[in-house]
Design a protein around this motif. Structure first.
Motif, PDB file in Angstrom:
ATOM      1  N   HIS A  64    -111.254 -32.430  49.504  1.00 12.43           N
ATOM      2  CA  HIS A  64    -112.113 -32.126  48.636  1.00 12.43           C
ATOM      3  C   HIS A  64    -113.662 -31.815  49.210  1.00 12.43           C
ATOM      4  N   ASP A  65    -114.376 -30.978  49.004  1.00  7.05           N
ATOM      5  CA  ASP A  65    -115.867 -30.846  49.348  1.00  7.05           C
ATOM      6  C   ASP A  65    -116.663 -30.973  48.079  1.00  7.05           C
ATOM      7  N   ARG A  66    -117.735 -30.560  48.412  1.00  9.79           N
ATOM      8  CA  ARG A  66    -118.758 -30.654  47.233  1.00  9.79           C
ATOM      9  C   ARG A  66    -118.401 -30.120  46.161  1.00  9.79           C
ATOM     10  N   ASP A  67    -117.573 -28.997  46.215  1.00 14.11           N
ATOM     11  CA  ASP A  67    -117.274 -28.058  44.949  1.00 14.11           C
ATOM     12  C   ASP A  67    -115.890 -28.447  44.480  1.00 14.11           C
ATOM     13  N   GLY A  68    -115.210 -29.381  45.049  1.00 13.84           N
ATOM     14  CA  GLY A  68    -113.899 -29.728  44.442  1.00 13.84           C
ATOM     15  C   GLY A  68    -113.015 -29.396  45.524  1.00 13.84           C
ATOM     16  N   PRO A  69    -111.553 -29.303  44.984  1.00 16.57           N
ATOM     17  CA  PRO A  69    -110.295 -29.386  46.079  1.00 16.57           C
ATOM     18  C   PRO A  69    -110.434 -27.989  46.880  1.00 16.57           C
ATOM     19  N   LEU A  70    -110.499 -28.174  48.136  1.00 19.86           N
ATOM     20  CA  LEU A  70    -110.329 -26.904  49.097  1.00 19.86           C
ATOM     21  C   LEU A  70    -109.076 -26.621  49.848  1.00 19.86           C
ATOM     22  N   LEU A  71    -108.497 -27.628  50.454  1.00 15.33           N
ATOM     23  CA  LEU A  71    -107.282 -27.442  51.262  1.00 15.33           C
ATOM     24  C   LEU A  71    -106.281 -28.519  50.767  1.00 15.33           C
ATOM     25  N   VAL A  72    -105.217 -27.725  50.734  1.00 15.43           N
ATOM     26  CA  VAL A  72    -103.958 -28.782  50.396  1.00 15.43           C
ATOM     27  C   VAL A  72    -102.944 -28.606  51.584  1.00 15.43           C
ATOM     28  N   THR A  73    -102.486 -29.515  51.739  1.00  9.70           N
ATOM     29  CA  THR A  73    -101.857 -29.598  53.412  1.00  9.70           C
ATOM     30  C   THR A  73    -100.574 -30.514  53.056  1.00  9.70           C
ATOM     31  N   SER A  74     -99.477 -30.304  53.555  1.00 16.49           N
ATOM     32  CA  SER A  74     -98.360 -31.096  53.571  1.00 16.49           C
ATOM     33  C   SER A  74     -97.272 -30.926  54.600  1.00 16.49           C
ATOM     34  N   ILE A  75     -96.628 -32.018  55.059  1.00 16.24           N
ATOM     35  CA  ILE A  75     -95.436 -32.072  55.865  1.00 16.24           C
ATOM     36  C   ILE A  75     -94.445 -32.772  55.279  1.00 16.24           C
ATOM     37  N   SER A  76     -93.206 -32.115  55.122  1.00 18.32           N
ATOM     38  CA  SER A  76     -92.197 -32.884  54.522  1.00 18.32           C
ATOM     39  C   SER A  76     -90.682 -32.592  55.255  1.00 18.32           C
ATOM     40  N   GLY A  77     -89.622 -33.472  54.985  1.00 17.27           N
ATOM     41  CA  GLY A  77     -88.487 -33.019  55.568  1.00 17.27           C
ATOM     42  C   GLY A  77     -87.581 -34.041  55.508  1.00 17.27           C
ATOM     43  N   ASP A  78     -86.243 -33.887  55.776  1.00 16.94           N
ATOM     44  CA  ASP A  78     -85.257 -34.908  55.938  1.00 16.94           C
ATOM     45  C   ASP A  78     -85.027 -35.503  57.429  1.00 16.94           C
TER      46      ASP A  78
END
Length: 253
Positions: free
Chosen positions: A185-199
């Motif tokens: 989140h920067d000054r204007d709110g959410p900017l990037l969404v990142t994830s890593i997932s698995g089994d």
């Protein structure tokens, strides 16, 4: 006793503004308990030496080849997370044919009952700089699936983001499935969404051989894709910011 595993899944990254941009790629990661690093050694896996796959202690933590557990325990002690006195599991890309670049290494710090108490996110940029974010609940209660933790952004990663705002972290461990989500989140709110997932799966020589055939250039592609997507963001006229000096402190808490 927890044993080293491979995690098979995907990494996803989405930018919300000023231009929408995103990607999803299949990846695999190593998940190794710090007490079991030497157990990785085998016909196709080298520990502190070259092999088809390898893990080198100097790639992480103090980056001098010394004990990774000692380094992590000091960060926990300095952050007053005495509850994280159990196993620490490092999740990162292993080297393949001697090469790997890890944008992030995630150190899951448990208590002796196996509950997650803190996480060290060791972030690296393409300029050879590194910084750590230690996240835990303020009251040091266990980190449950779905809990959000925050840390102020202190380190330059991308020229398309300023060093301001904060990160929101969520870590989910349910049996053999693991997800790490990191939102910026920067000054204007959410900017990037990142994830890593698995089994995760138990490491065997056969699994390593099949993994190399299925992902022959994955670790090389990591750095290649970073530059490819930077070019695409530049083409979309996303603003570019000059790299500042790295923070004086090694760890943000």
């Amino acid at each position: 006793m927890v044993s080293p595993r491979l995690l098979f899944g995907r990494v996803a990254h989405f930018r919300k503004r000023p231009a929408h941009h995103g990607f999803v790629y299949p990846v695999f990661c190593l998940r190794v308990p710090l007490s079991q690093i030497d157990a990785l050694a085998g016909p196709l896996f080298g520990v502190d030496r070259f092999n088809l796959f390898s893990f080198k202690r100097r790639d992480f933590g103090p980056r001098d080849g010394t004990s990774l557990e000692t380094w992590a325990r000091k960060i926990l002690a300095d952050g007053h997370v005495a509850e994280a006195d159990g196993e620490i599991v490092l999740q990162a890309f292993p080297r393949m044919l001697g090469y790997a670049f890890n944008p992030i290494g995630i150190w899951y710090c448990h208590d002796r009952a196996g509950q997650l108490r803190a996480v060290i996110c060791e972030v690296s940029n393409t300029f050879g700089e590194h910084h750590n974010y230690l996240v835990a609940h303020g009251d040091r209660r266990p980190i449950a699936p779905g809990d959000w933790l925050t840390a102020a952004k202190a380190f330059h990663v991308s020229p398309f983001c300023e060093v301001e705002g904060h990160y929101r972290f969520r870590f989910t461990e349910r049996g053999e499935h693991h997800t790490a989500r990191i939102d910026y989140h920067d000054r204007d709110g959410p900017l990037l969404v990142t994830s890593i997932s698995g089994d995760e799966r138990e490491i065997t020589t056969g699994l390593l051989a099949r993994t190399f055939i299925a992902y022959p250039f994955m670790t090389l592609f990591v750095i290649g894709r970073i530059h490819w997507h930077a070019l695409r963001l530049w083409a979309k006229r996303v603003p570019w910011f000059r790299k500042p000096e790295p923070p004086l402190q090694e760890t943000t808490r």
